[in-house]
Design an enzyme around this catalytic site. Structure first.
Site, PDB file in Angstrom:
ATOM      1  N   ARG A  86       2.180   8.661  -6.391  1.00 13.78           N
ATOM      2  CA  ARG A  86       1.941  10.034  -7.127  1.00 13.78           C
ATOM      3  C   ARG A  86       2.085  10.418  -8.423  1.00 13.78           C
ATOM      4  O   ARG A  86       1.849  11.536  -9.014  1.00 13.78           O
ATOM      5  CB  ARG A  86       2.499  11.190  -6.136  1.00 13.78           C
ATOM      6  CG  ARG A  86       2.469  11.142  -4.563  1.00 13.78           C
ATOM      7  CD  ARG A  86       0.856  11.088  -4.328  1.00 13.78           C
ATOM      8  NE  ARG A  86       0.821  11.402  -2.797  1.00 13.78           N
ATOM      9  CZ  ARG A  86      -0.394  10.950  -2.169  1.00 13.78           C
ATOM     10  NH1 ARG A  86      -1.417  10.508  -2.983  1.00 13.78           N
ATOM     11  NH2 ARG A  86      -0.349  11.257  -0.868  1.00 13.78           N
ATOM     12  N   ASP A 114       0.849   2.235   3.716  1.00 11.40           N
ATOM     13  CA  ASP A 114       0.220   3.710   3.256  1.00 11.40           C
ATOM     14  C   ASP A 114       1.113   4.807   2.995  1.00 11.40           C
ATOM     15  O   ASP A 114       0.787   6.035   3.524  1.00 11.40           O
ATOM     16  CB  ASP A 114      -0.998   4.201   4.163  1.00 11.40           C
ATOM     17  CG  ASP A 114      -2.078   4.765   3.625  1.00 11.40           C
ATOM     18  OD1 ASP A 114      -2.025   5.087   2.354  1.00 11.40           O
ATOM     19  OD2 ASP A 114      -2.891   5.533   4.520  1.00 11.40           O
ATOM     20  N   HIS A 160       0.873  -1.513   0.210  1.00 11.51           N
ATOM     21  CA  HIS A 160      -0.061  -0.098   0.138  1.00 11.51           C
ATOM     22  C   HIS A 160       1.026   1.314   0.097  1.00 11.51           C
ATOM     23  O   HIS A 160       1.289   1.777   1.216  1.00 11.51           O
ATOM     24  CB  HIS A 160      -0.929  -0.065   1.280  1.00 11.51           C
ATOM     25  CG  HIS A 160      -1.865   1.166   1.242  1.00 11.51           C
ATOM     26  ND1 HIS A 160      -3.332   0.789   1.841  1.00 11.51           N
ATOM     27  CD2 HIS A 160      -1.908   2.349   0.932  1.00 11.51           C
ATOM     28  CE1 HIS A 160      -3.949   1.859   1.537  1.00 11.51           C
ATOM     29  NE2 HIS A 160      -3.334   2.872   0.945  1.00 11.51           N
ATOM     30  N   ASN A 171      -4.774   6.568  -7.038  1.00 10.29           N
ATOM     31  CA  ASN A 171      -5.450   7.785  -6.887  1.00 10.29           C
ATOM     32  C   ASN A 171      -4.460   8.887  -7.161  1.00 10.29           C
ATOM     33  O   ASN A 171      -4.136   9.802  -6.711  1.00 10.29           O
ATOM     34  CB  ASN A 171      -5.925   8.317  -5.332  1.00 10.29           C
ATOM     35  CG  ASN A 171      -4.736   8.156  -4.374  1.00 10.29           C
ATOM     36  OD1 ASN A 171      -3.730   7.445  -4.600  1.00 10.29           O
ATOM     37  ND2 ASN A 171      -5.106   8.899  -3.267  1.00 10.29           N
ATOM     38  N   HIS A 227       3.309  14.048   1.073  1.00 12.30           N
ATOM     39  CA  HIS A 227       2.849  15.317   0.561  1.00 12.30           C
ATOM     40  C   HIS A 227       3.749  16.366   0.720  1.00 12.30           C
ATOM     41  O   HIS A 227       4.821  16.127   1.567  1.00 12.30           O
ATOM     42  CB  HIS A 227       1.583  15.679   1.442  1.00 12.30           C
ATOM     43  CG  HIS A 227       0.486  14.792   1.216  1.00 12.30           C
ATOM     44  ND1 HIS A 227      -0.310  14.758   0.121  1.00 12.30           N
ATOM     45  CD2 HIS A 227       0.118  13.720   2.020  1.00 12.30           C
ATOM     46  CE1 HIS A 227      -1.184  13.826   0.185  1.00 12.30           C
ATOM     47  NE2 HIS A 227      -1.152  13.246   1.378  1.00 12.30           N
ATOM     48  N   HIS A 273      -5.518  -0.519   5.423  1.00 13.33           N
ATOM     49  CA  HIS A 273      -4.858   0.574   6.665  1.00 13.33           C
ATOM     50  C   HIS A 273      -5.968   0.508   7.913  1.00 13.33           C
ATOM     51  O   HIS A 273      -6.692   1.496   8.218  1.00 13.33           O
ATOM     52  CB  HIS A 273      -4.673   1.978   6.295  1.00 13.33           C
ATOM     53  CG  HIS A 273      -5.738   2.570   5.410  1.00 13.33           C
ATOM     54  ND1 HIS A 273      -6.984   2.605   5.537  1.00 13.33           N
ATOM     55  CD2 HIS A 273      -5.232   3.314   4.169  1.00 13.33           C
ATOM     56  CE1 HIS A 273      -7.404   3.339   4.505  1.00 13.33           C
ATOM     57  NE2 HIS A 273      -6.711   3.585   3.644  1.00 13.33           N
ATOM     58  N   HIS A 281     -10.808   1.114   1.233  1.00 16.56           N
ATOM     59  CA  HIS A 281     -10.553   2.164   1.981  1.00 16.56           C
ATOM     60  C   HIS A 281     -11.850   2.002   2.754  1.00 16.56           C
ATOM     61  O   HIS A 281     -12.856   2.662   2.530  1.00 16.56           O
ATOM     62  CB  HIS A 281     -10.319   3.377   1.472  1.00 16.56           C
ATOM     63  CG  HIS A 281     -10.460   4.519   2.257  1.00 16.56           C
ATOM     64  ND1 HIS A 281      -9.233   5.324   2.338  1.00 16.56           N
ATOM     65  CD2 HIS A 281     -11.302   5.116   3.020  1.00 16.56           C
ATOM     66  CE1 HIS A 281      -9.392   6.397   3.245  1.00 16.56           C
ATOM     67  NE2 HIS A 281     -10.581   6.289   3.646  1.00 16.56           N
ATOM     68  N   ASN A 293      -5.647   9.316   7.232  1.00 17.80           N
ATOM     69  CA  ASN A 293      -6.988   8.973   7.304  1.00 17.80           C
ATOM     70  C   ASN A 293      -6.882   7.299   6.776  1.00 17.80           C
ATOM     71  O   ASN A 293      -6.147   7.034   5.745  1.00 17.80           O
ATOM     72  CB  ASN A 293      -7.802   9.644   6.382  1.00 17.80           C
ATOM     73  CG  ASN A 293      -9.211   9.007   6.182  1.00 17.80           C
ATOM     74  OD1 ASN A 293      -9.475   8.682   7.112  1.00 17.80           O
ATOM     75  ND2 ASN A 293      -9.808   9.331   5.131  1.00 17.80           N
TER      76      ASN A 293
HETATM   77  O1  DOR Z   1      -3.809   9.369   4.916  1.00 26.77           O
HETATM   78  C1  DOR Z   1      -4.067   8.948   3.751  1.00 26.77           C
HETATM   79  N1  DOR Z   1      -3.645   9.548   2.618  1.00 26.77           N
HETATM   80  N2  DOR Z   1      -5.208   8.206   3.616  1.00 26.77           N
HETATM   81  C2  DOR Z   1      -5.770   7.972   2.415  1.00 26.77           C
HETATM   82  O2  DOR Z   1      -6.618   7.141   2.249  1.00 26.77           O
HETATM   83  C3  DOR Z   1      -5.360   8.455   0.991  1.00 26.77           C
HETATM   84  C4  DOR Z   1      -3.754   8.867   1.275  1.00 26.77           C
HETATM   85  C5  DOR Z   1      -3.226   9.886   0.298  1.00 26.77           C
HETATM   86  O3  DOR Z   1      -3.501   9.611  -0.989  1.00 26.77           O
HETATM   87  O4  DOR Z   1      -2.620  10.929   0.583  1.00 26.77           O
HETATM   88 ZN    ZN Z   2      -6.813   4.692   2.305  1.00 28.19          ZN
END
Ligand code: DOR
Ligand code: ZN
Length: 435
Positions: free
Chosen positions: A65, A309, A61, A95, A313, A233, A180, A282
């Site tokens: 990006r 996960d 997981h 995503n 960022h 997660h 999720h 999350n």
């Molecule tokens: O903390 C998270 N970040 N939870 C998610 O489900 C998505 C992920 C993200 O893509 O930044």
């Molecule tokens: Zn998630």
């Protein structure tokens, strides 16, 4: 090309091996594991004392990006981060921008991964077109292009009917649906675990029940369809209860837990740095009873995998008010020290179980090669130093993003080397080795 790794503690849970053995690599594959193997023309490499040789770790997981948010991470920077963290393979979430809901995006990711030539990359496709929760993506096309699972991660699958269809289709292709788990109405615009700390800091809460409702829904639909449902997660104690019950009833449900959820609690919202956006993810960090339930599930076998996960960022995106910051933290380069320190040295589990959680389990869930040292399988190998003292340094991470709450932490347990298809792709400069 032959290499003989000599004298390490070899742990291979899939084959019930735990002892001092030699390991012979030939043409990128594992040729033999055994005691005192003859060199027979192979290059001999002594394994540093106290090190553990195990099947390559697999992080099922991660968010790479690319395409679309290359300022946070690229496939190349992500796999560089992965091999430093001891991972020989990662599975990446869809995503991206555009979403990985078609063969073109999948093939782009695979091409970038081939170019980077470090860790293996297994793309995960979207359940729905654009992950919008309206129309199913073309799951056959995704499978054909190389996806190993489907998910709308970042969000739950929008409706029970769509999740049912996803399970039915993915089941036909032997792929799990990774969910999720979250009831969006109950989550609302929450930003932290609903409890004492969120309340005292004035942050909107997300109750554990929001996640557990999603788990219960998935377990029921897995039972209905007979297809494999995987909980991403997992963080809440009621979710663990639901998975345990499902497994007892014979439902094809598996689950993963992230290192931050077995290490931290929502106390981190208040200290050492109040409103630190590097503890915003999350699902959120939950209270001690939830963290303890994750530990119990790891110990008793309910948990199938540890997955990071990894959610990079950019600094500028995280350096805003807690409410406005994006969810997520990086995880590839902190997972091994956290797992060894918090699970093994804490006395909760032994190393073979840890390797099951970080290699054998993920390989089984995704049905990808690896996860064992069986002769004939690809020589994807991680060499661990369980007693190595490690200090986490965010600034030195290979990931393009540094959003971690573990900066400065001192932990016991590290990576000596990462080997993919017989080729050493990372050696730790702090350890003397000729690997
Ligand atoms: O903390 C998270 N970040 N939870 C998610 O489900 C998505 C992920 C993200 O893509 O930044
Ligand atoms: Zn998630």
């Amino acid at each position: 090309m032959k290499r003989l790794l000599k004298g390490g503690r070899v742990i291979d849970p899939a084959n019930g091996i735990d002892g001092v053995h030699d390991l012979l690599i030939e043409d990128g594959r594992i040729a033999r594991v055994g005691r005192d193997l003859p060199a027979e023309g192979a290059t001999v490499v002594e394994i540093p004392a106290g090190s553990v040789v195990c099947p390559g770790l697999i992080d099922m997981h991660v968010h790479l990006r690319e395409p679309g948010q290359e300022h946070k991470e690229t496939v190349a920077s992500g796999v560089a981060s992965a091999v430093v963290g001891g991972f020989t393979a990662v599975a990446c979430m869809p995503n991206t921008s555009p979403v990985n809901d078609n063969a073109n995006v999948t093939l782009l990711i695979l091409a970038k991964a081939a170019e980077a030539n470090l860790a293996r990359v297994y793309p995960i496709g979207a359940v729905s077109k654009g992950s919008k929760g309206e129309l199913l993506a073309d799951i056959a096309e995704l499978k054909q292009a190389g996806c190993v699972a489907i998910t709308d991660d970042g969000h739950p699958v929008s409706t029970a009917l769509l999740l049912r269809r996803a399970l039915e289709y993915a089941g036909m292709f032997g792929m799990p649906v990774i969910e999720h788990c979250e009831d969006s109405t109950l989550k609302g615009d929450g930003v932290a675990h609903e409890g004492f700390h969120a309340a005292s800091l004035g942050l909107r809460g997300i109750p554990g029940a929001a996640e557990a409702l999603g788990v219960e829904r998935g377990v029921l639909l897995s039972e209905l369809t007979g297809s494999h449902f995987h909980v991403a997660h997992m963080s809440a104690r009621a979710s663990m209860r639901a998975v345990r019950k499902g497994k007892e009833a014979g439902v094809r449900v598996t689950c993963e837990v992230a290192p931050h959820h077995f290490t931290l609690t929502d106390e981190a919202l208040a200290s050492p740095i109040p409103y630190d956006t590097n503890v915003k993810m999350n699902p959120p960090l939950r209270e001690a009873a939830d963290r303890d339930a994750m530990l119990a599930g790891i110990a008793d076998g309910t948990v199938d995998a540890i997955a990071t996960d990894h959610a990079p960022h950019h600094y500028d995106e995280k350096r805003v008010e807690f409410d406005r910051a994006p969810f997520g933290i990086v995880g590839l380069e902190t997972a091994v020290p956290l797992a060894i320190d918090r699970l093994v040295h804490a006395g909760l589990i032994r190393l073979p179980r840890l390797i099951e959680l970080m290699s054998t389990g993920p390989a089984r869930i995704l049905r990808v090669p690896g996860g064992s040292l069986s002769p004939g399988s690809p020589a994807d190998i991680t060499v661990l130093a369980p007693d190595l003292k490690v200090r986490i340094r965010a600034a030195q991470m290979r990931s393009r993003s540094k959003n971690t709450p573990f900066d400065g932490w001192e932990l016991r347990g590290g990576v000596v080397a990462t080997i993919v298809a017989g080729r050493t792709v990372y050696t730790n400069p702090d350890v003397e080795t000729r690997l």
